[in-house]
Design a protein around this motif. Structure first.
Motif, PDB file in Angstrom:
ATOM      1  N   ASN A  65       0.795  -1.234   0.000  1.00 29.79           N
ATOM      2  CA  ASN A  65       0.000   0.000   0.000  1.00 29.79           C
ATOM      3  C   ASN A  65       0.830   1.287   0.000  1.00 29.79           C
ATOM      4  O   ASN A  65       0.291   2.380   0.123  1.00 29.79           O
ATOM      5  CB  ASN A  65      -0.950   0.021   1.210  1.00 29.79           C
ATOM      6  CG  ASN A  65      -2.321   0.459   0.791  1.00 29.79           C
ATOM      7  OD1 ASN A  65      -2.743   0.141  -0.325  1.00 29.79           O
ATOM      8  ND2 ASN A  65      -2.997   1.206   1.638  1.00 29.79           N
ATOM      9  N   VAL A  66       2.153   1.155  -0.140  1.00 30.75           N
ATOM     10  CA  VAL A  66       3.007   2.352  -0.120  1.00 30.75           C
ATOM     11  C   VAL A  66       2.821   3.183  -1.389  1.00 30.75           C
ATOM     12  O   VAL A  66       3.180   4.367  -1.441  1.00 30.75           O
ATOM     13  CB  VAL A  66       4.489   1.955   0.076  1.00 30.75           C
ATOM     14  CG1 VAL A  66       5.070   1.294  -1.166  1.00 30.75           C
ATOM     15  CG2 VAL A  66       5.345   3.149   0.479  1.00 30.75           C
ATOM     16  N   GLY A  67       2.264   2.531  -2.440  1.00 27.39           N
ATOM     17  CA  GLY A  67       2.092   3.222  -3.720  1.00 27.39           C
ATOM     18  C   GLY A  67       3.064   2.731  -4.778  1.00 27.39           C
ATOM     19  O   GLY A  67       3.330   3.420  -5.763  1.00 27.39           O
ATOM     20  N   LYS A  68       3.547   1.496  -4.608  1.00 23.76           N
ATOM     21  CA  LYS A  68       4.552   0.950  -5.528  1.00 23.76           C
ATOM     22  C   LYS A  68       3.986   0.754  -6.929  1.00 23.76           C
ATOM     23  O   LYS A  68       4.594   1.201  -7.912  1.00 23.76           O
ATOM     24  CB  LYS A  68       5.101  -0.369  -4.955  1.00 23.76           C
ATOM     25  CG  LYS A  68       6.160  -1.035  -5.826  1.00 23.76           C
ATOM     26  CD  LYS A  68       7.016  -2.007  -5.036  1.00 23.76           C
ATOM     27  CE  LYS A  68       6.235  -3.069  -4.296  1.00 23.76           C
ATOM     28  NZ  LYS A  68       5.611  -4.072  -5.170  1.00 23.76           N
ATOM     29  N   SER A  69       2.826   0.111  -7.031  1.00 24.41           N
ATOM     30  CA  SER A  69       2.253  -0.113  -8.369  1.00 24.41           C
ATOM     31  C   SER A  69       1.961   1.218  -9.041  1.00 24.41           C
ATOM     32  O   SER A  69       2.229   1.399 -10.228  1.00 24.41           O
ATOM     33  CB  SER A  69       0.943  -0.890  -8.296  1.00 24.41           C
ATOM     34  OG  SER A  69       1.061  -1.961  -7.437  1.00 24.41           O
ATOM     35  N   SER A  70       1.418   2.153  -8.261  1.00 25.91           N
ATOM     36  CA  SER A  70       1.082   3.462  -8.845  1.00 25.91           C
ATOM     37  C   SER A  70       2.336   4.160  -9.350  1.00 25.91           C
ATOM     38  O   SER A  70       2.324   4.780 -10.418  1.00 25.91           O
ATOM     39  CB  SER A  70       0.399   4.354  -7.804  1.00 25.91           C
ATOM     40  OG  SER A  70      -0.739   3.724  -7.289  1.00 25.91           O
ATOM     41  N   LYS A 174       3.569   9.627  -2.469  1.00 27.72           N
ATOM     42  CA  LYS A 174       2.339  10.328  -2.041  1.00 27.72           C
ATOM     43  C   LYS A 174       2.633  11.675  -1.390  1.00 27.72           C
ATOM     44  O   LYS A 174       1.958  12.055  -0.421  1.00 27.72           O
ATOM     45  CB  LYS A 174       1.519   9.459  -1.073  1.00 27.72           C
ATOM     46  CG  LYS A 174       1.273   8.028  -1.565  1.00 27.72           C
ATOM     47  CD  LYS A 174       0.333   7.283  -0.645  1.00 27.72           C
ATOM     48  CE  LYS A 174       0.317   5.795  -0.943  1.00 27.72           C
ATOM     49  NZ  LYS A 174      -0.574   5.017  -0.084  1.00 27.72           N
ATOM     50  N   ASP A 176       1.909  14.452  -2.325  1.00 23.09           N
ATOM     51  CA  ASP A 176       0.754  15.359  -2.439  1.00 23.09           C
ATOM     52  C   ASP A 176      -0.082  15.346  -1.173  1.00 23.09           C
ATOM     53  O   ASP A 176      -0.861  16.262  -0.919  1.00 23.09           O
ATOM     54  CB  ASP A 176      -0.101  14.963  -3.656  1.00 23.09           C
ATOM     55  CG  ASP A 176      -0.568  13.526  -3.585  1.00 23.09           C
ATOM     56  OD1 ASP A 176      -1.753  13.294  -3.324  1.00 23.09           O
ATOM     57  OD2 ASP A 176       0.257  12.607  -3.776  1.00 23.09           O
ATOM     58  N   LYS A 177       0.076  14.306  -0.354  1.00 21.51           N
ATOM     59  CA  LYS A 177      -0.725  14.215   0.871  1.00 21.51           C
ATOM     60  C   LYS A 177      -0.037  14.872   2.062  1.00 21.51           C
ATOM     61  O   LYS A 177      -0.596  14.913   3.156  1.00 21.51           O
ATOM     62  CB  LYS A 177      -1.003  12.752   1.204  1.00 21.51           C
ATOM     63  CG  LYS A 177      -2.023  12.107   0.296  1.00 21.51           C
ATOM     64  CD  LYS A 177      -2.542  10.853   0.931  1.00 21.51           C
ATOM     65  CE  LYS A 177      -3.759  10.328   0.212  1.00 21.51           C
ATOM     66  NZ  LYS A 177      -4.244   9.099   0.841  1.00 21.51           N
ATOM     67  N   ALA A 209       2.800   9.877  -7.522  1.00 19.91           N
ATOM     68  CA  ALA A 209       2.311   9.244  -8.755  1.00 19.91           C
ATOM     69  C   ALA A 209       1.046   9.949  -9.204  1.00 19.91           C
ATOM     70  O   ALA A 209       0.827  10.179 -10.396  1.00 19.91           O
ATOM     71  CB  ALA A 209       2.045   7.762  -8.510  1.00 19.91           C
ATOM     72  N   GLN A 210       0.233  10.323  -8.217  1.00 15.91           N
ATOM     73  CA  GLN A 210      -1.063  10.918  -8.552  1.00 15.91           C
ATOM     74  C   GLN A 210      -0.913  12.292  -9.210  1.00 15.91           C
ATOM     75  O   GLN A 210      -1.626  12.618 -10.150  1.00 15.91           O
ATOM     76  CB  GLN A 210      -1.902  11.035  -7.282  1.00 15.91           C
ATOM     77  CG  GLN A 210      -3.366  11.073  -7.537  1.00 15.91           C
ATOM     78  CD  GLN A 210      -4.145  10.990  -6.240  1.00 15.91           C
ATOM     79  OE1 GLN A 210      -4.367  12.013  -5.597  1.00 15.91           O
ATOM     80  NE2 GLN A 210      -4.533   9.787  -5.859  1.00 15.91           N
TER      81      GLN A 210
HETATM   82  P1  GDP Z   1       1.058  -0.828  -3.596  1.00 16.04           P
HETATM   83  O1  GDP Z   1       0.309  -1.792  -2.732  1.00 16.04           O
HETATM   84  O2  GDP Z   1       2.328  -0.400  -2.928  1.00 16.04           O
HETATM   85  O3  GDP Z   1       1.271  -1.287  -5.007  1.00 16.04           O
HETATM   86  O4  GDP Z   1       0.179   0.530  -3.622  1.00 16.04           O
HETATM   87  P2  GDP Z   1      -0.802   1.087  -4.743  1.00 16.04           P
HETATM   88  O5  GDP Z   1      -0.071   1.685  -5.871  1.00 16.04           O
HETATM   89  O6  GDP Z   1      -1.819   0.045  -5.061  1.00 16.04           O
HETATM   90  O7  GDP Z   1      -1.455   2.320  -3.948  1.00 16.04           O
HETATM   91  C1  GDP Z   1      -2.066   2.143  -2.687  1.00 16.04           C
HETATM   92  C2  GDP Z   1      -3.071   3.283  -2.464  1.00 16.04           C
HETATM   93  O8  GDP Z   1      -2.389   4.534  -2.422  1.00 16.04           O
HETATM   94  C3  GDP Z   1      -4.092   3.394  -3.582  1.00 16.04           C
HETATM   95  O9  GDP Z   1      -5.317   3.736  -3.008  1.00 16.04           O
HETATM   96  C4  GDP Z   1      -3.575   4.524  -4.442  1.00 16.04           C
HETATM   97  O10 GDP Z   1      -4.585   5.202  -5.134  1.00 16.04           O
HETATM   98  C5  GDP Z   1      -2.904   5.416  -3.411  1.00 16.04           C
HETATM   99  N1  GDP Z   1      -1.798   6.181  -3.991  1.00 16.04           N
HETATM  100  C6  GDP Z   1      -0.757   5.688  -4.704  1.00 16.04           C
HETATM  101  N2  GDP Z   1       0.065   6.686  -5.098  1.00 16.04           N
HETATM  102  C7  GDP Z   1      -0.469   7.839  -4.637  1.00 16.04           C
HETATM  103  C8  GDP Z   1      -0.076   9.220  -4.729  1.00 16.04           C
HETATM  104  O11 GDP Z   1       0.936   9.614  -5.318  1.00 16.04           O
HETATM  105  N3  GDP Z   1      -0.881  10.125  -4.082  1.00 16.04           N
HETATM  106  C9  GDP Z   1      -1.998   9.749  -3.414  1.00 16.04           C
HETATM  107  N4  GDP Z   1      -2.707  10.707  -2.815  1.00 16.04           N
HETATM  108  N5  GDP Z   1      -2.405   8.470  -3.336  1.00 16.04           N
HETATM  109  C10 GDP Z   1      -1.653   7.518  -3.933  1.00 16.04           C
END
Ligand code: GDP
Length: 232
Positions: A65-70, A174, A176-177, A209-210
């Protein structure tokens, strides 16, 4: 530790902050590299099923959930990667994606406190072996949620990377948060801790990423690690 590296891997680079402000040529090299198709190569569940490591590799690692895929998706501008890596069953595997001259390696997420025991065991069976035995691994990117900072699992991974003499770099996600005013102090605190880690790169990437923040600089720094095919 620190003045040696296991078989074939380059020495850990001395501190340099060229990455903080890459020049236009470096930014362009990053743009060109990541404009290529990023091809899914393989998923590995065991050390024996890893593909050959004759191309330079960069590994992405972070808590679930750290945002790796994004982030990987935003870097490559395509959704195939996230789709492959998030396919049920593949989230616990090591997934390999090829750009010309550079392999992007998506390592399974961790989150030790909540993961079931057998999942933790699988992670510990696979990831440290990959990290220790990979001659082509140029750098690991350790993704950290900007709002949360370093947590226990992140510190465990950093210890693992120090022990394996794998050069690694923190990428804040993230941002932006995070309120603007909190970013400087968060980076200062992280930098102080990183200074105590022998394999940690001193420059911290700051990304969203967002909002597409920090991506061109990260692409430029990854392009510098790519092999000759990247300039073809
Ligand atoms: P992973 O489990 O590490 O692959 O994480 P995901 O890419 O699936 O992202 C987990 C959550 O964080 C999702 O709800 C995304 O929409 C959110 N997220 C990812 N990147 C960002 C970002 O740059 N900004 C914000 N605000 N949310 C993000």
């Amino acid at each position: 530790m620190g003045d040696h590296a296991p078989g074939g891997r380059d020495e850990i680079a001395p501190p340099s902050d060229d990455e903080a402000a890459p020049d236009q040529d470096a930014i362009e090299a990053g743009r060109v590299l990541f404009a290529h198709e990023c091809r899914f190569v393989a998923s590995a569940a065991t050390e024996d099923s890893l593909p050959s490591d004759d191309v330079p590799e960069v590994a992405f690692i972070g808590r679930s959930n750290v945002g790796k895929s994004s982030l990987v998706n935003a870097l490559t501008g395509r959704s195939t990667l996230a789709r492959v890596s998030n396919t049920p069953g593949r989230t616990r595997l090591i997934n390999f994606f090829a750009l010309p001259g550079l392999m992007l390696v998506d390592l399974p997420g961790y989150g030790f406190a909540v993961a079931p025991k057998d999942e933790q065991r699988r992670w510990h069976d696979l990831v440290p072996r990959y990290l220790r035995g990979r001659a082509g691994l140029k750098r690991a990117l350790v993704l950290i949620d900007a709002r949360r900072g370093l947590l226990k699992g992140d510190r465990e991974v950093m210890g693992l990377l120090d022990d394996a003499a794998v050069s690694y770099q923190i990428v804040l996600t993230k941002i932006d948060k995070l309120p603007m005013a909190a970013l400087g102090p968060a980076i200062d605190e992280l930098s102080r801790e990183l200074a105590q880690h022998v394999a940690a790169h001193p420059h911290i990437h700051v990304t969203s990423a967002q909002k597409s923040l920090g991506l061109d600089i990260l692409r430029a720094s990854l392009a510098e690690l790519a092999g000759p095919a990247a300039s073809r």
